[in-house]
Design a protein around this motif. Structure first.
Motif, mmCIF file in Angstrom:
data_model
loop_
_atom_site.group_PDB
_atom_site.id
_atom_site.type_symbol
_atom_site.label_atom_id
_atom_site.label_comp_id
_atom_site.label_asym_id
_atom_site.label_seq_id
_atom_site.Cartn_x
_atom_site.Cartn_y
_atom_site.Cartn_z
ATOM 1 N N THR A 93 2.164 -4.137 3.757
ATOM 2 C CA THR A 93 2.542 -2.473 3.293
ATOM 3 C C THR A 93 2.259 -2.279 1.663
ATOM 4 O OG1 THR A 93 4.458 -2.547 4.887
ATOM 5 C CG2 THR A 93 4.528 -1.002 3.125
ATOM 6 N N ALA A 94 2.458 -3.229 0.877
ATOM 7 C CA ALA A 94 2.411 -3.179 -0.556
ATOM 8 C C ALA A 94 0.779 -2.960 -0.959
ATOM 9 C CB ALA A 94 3.160 -4.197 -1.346
ATOM 10 N N CYS A 95 0.073 -3.652 -0.204
ATOM 11 C CA CYS A 95 -1.547 -3.837 -0.353
ATOM 12 C C CYS A 95 -2.056 -2.414 0.152
ATOM 13 C CB CYS A 95 -2.119 -4.897 0.036
ATOM 14 S SG CYS A 95 -1.865 -6.069 -1.098
ATOM 15 N N TYR A 96 -1.466 -2.081 1.526
ATOM 16 C CA TYR A 96 -2.080 -1.008 2.252
ATOM 17 C C TYR A 96 -1.802 0.405 1.452
ATOM 18 C CZ TYR A 96 -3.736 1.858 5.820
ATOM 19 O OH TYR A 96 -4.671 2.509 6.750
ATOM 20 N N VAL A 97 -0.625 0.807 0.867
ATOM 21 C CA VAL A 97 -0.258 1.947 0.184
ATOM 22 C C VAL A 97 -0.965 1.904 -1.155
ATOM 23 C CG1 VAL A 97 1.841 2.033 1.167
ATOM 24 C CG2 VAL A 97 1.776 1.050 -0.820
ATOM 25 N N LYS A 98 -1.474 0.791 -1.788
ATOM 26 C CA LYS A 98 -2.374 0.942 -2.850
ATOM 27 C C LYS A 98 -3.770 0.880 -2.574
ATOM 28 C CE LYS A 98 1.200 -0.426 -5.958
ATOM 29 N NZ LYS A 98 1.330 -1.237 -7.316
ATOM 30 N N GLY A 99 -4.105 0.920 -1.315
ATOM 31 C CA GLY A 99 -5.950 1.035 -1.057
ATOM 32 C C GLY A 99 -6.417 0.108 -0.300
ATOM 33 N N SER A 100 -5.726 -1.101 -0.020
ATOM 34 C CA SER A 100 -6.453 -2.109 0.836
ATOM 35 C C SER A 100 -7.534 -1.664 1.926
ATOM 36 C CB SER A 100 -5.548 -3.436 0.919
ATOM 37 O OG SER A 100 -4.709 -2.940 2.026
ATOM 38 N N GLY A 101 -7.094 -0.831 2.418
ATOM 39 C CA GLY A 101 -7.642 -0.413 3.711
ATOM 40 C C GLY A 101 -9.182 0.116 3.533
ATOM 41 N N ASP A 102 -9.082 0.944 2.210
ATOM 42 C CA ASP A 102 -10.326 1.432 1.698
ATOM 43 C C ASP A 102 -11.296 0.194 1.285
ATOM 44 O OD1 ASP A 102 -9.624 4.111 2.403
ATOM 45 O OD2 ASP A 102 -9.069 4.046 0.116
ATOM 46 N N ILE A 103 -10.640 -0.795 0.612
ATOM 47 C CA ILE A 103 -11.291 -2.103 0.494
ATOM 48 C C ILE A 103 -11.754 -2.638 1.313
ATOM 49 C CG2 ILE A 103 -10.956 -4.391 -0.704
ATOM 50 C CD1 ILE A 103 -9.047 -2.881 -2.630
ATOM 51 N N TYR A 104 -11.223 -2.977 2.519
ATOM 52 C CA TYR A 104 -11.431 -3.577 3.947
ATOM 53 C C TYR A 104 -12.591 -2.720 4.538
ATOM 54 C CZ TYR A 104 -10.724 -5.990 8.234
ATOM 55 O OH TYR A 104 -10.770 -6.726 9.496
#
Length: 164
Positions: A93-104
């Motif tokens: 959650t913490a990483c995802y809301v800060k944009g980890s999906g875009d990094i992936y």
């Protein structure tokens, strides 16, 4: 990405096959031997490609579908080889809301592979994980044991370049 799925060709050696057959013959008569045999196979090969699953199926007279089902159910088993550099992007959650999906997504584009796959040269593999315990550094990715935090999509290319 669609149908351009790439994979590393299976390159099992005679020694690996001999070690697997030996393990199968040693363990086959024990109750519940399938999991230990699959674990041993993954130790030998590093992952469980269809060729290895087929050997286990043939030797144990167990349907290939059952072996594949076990391999896909338990996260300890890998169907694809791991790269020399194993990239893991936190999608917690913490990483995802800060944009980890875009990094992936950027990593998939740059590497030309999907999550769970390995580049054809065996250099990089890409996986998602749920939490690496570094939420204060979100978004986070790891390459082998190296942690990269507070990432943006623009950082990804430069980080990959360090591994050439």
């Amino acid at each position: 990405m669609g149908s351009k799925k790439q994979s590393v060709p299976f390159n099992g050696t005679a020694e690996q096959k001999e070690a697997l057959l030996s393990a199968i013959h040693e363990l086959r008569d024990e109750k519940g031997s399938l999991m230990p045999i699959m674990q041993k196979a993954q130790e030998i090969y590093g992952y469980l490609p269809i060729e290895v699953q087929t050997m286990i199926s043939d030797e144990l007279h167990v349907p290939l579908e059952k072996i594949y089902g076990v391999a896909t159910f338990y996260s300890q088993f890998a169907l694809n080889p791991k790269g020399r550099y194993q990239i893991s992007v936190c999608l917690g959650t913490a990483c995802y809301v800060k944009g980890s999906g875009d990094i992936y997504n950027k990593l998939m584009d740059l590497l030309g592979i999907a999550g769970g796959e390995c580049t054809p040269d065996g250099k990089f593999s890409l996986d998602a994980c749920r939490c690496v315990g570094a939420c204060g550094l979100a978004p986070v990715m790891m390459i082998n044991d190296e942690v990269y935090g507070r990432l943006s999509v623009d950082d990804v290319e430069a980080i990959l370049a360090k591994y050439d």
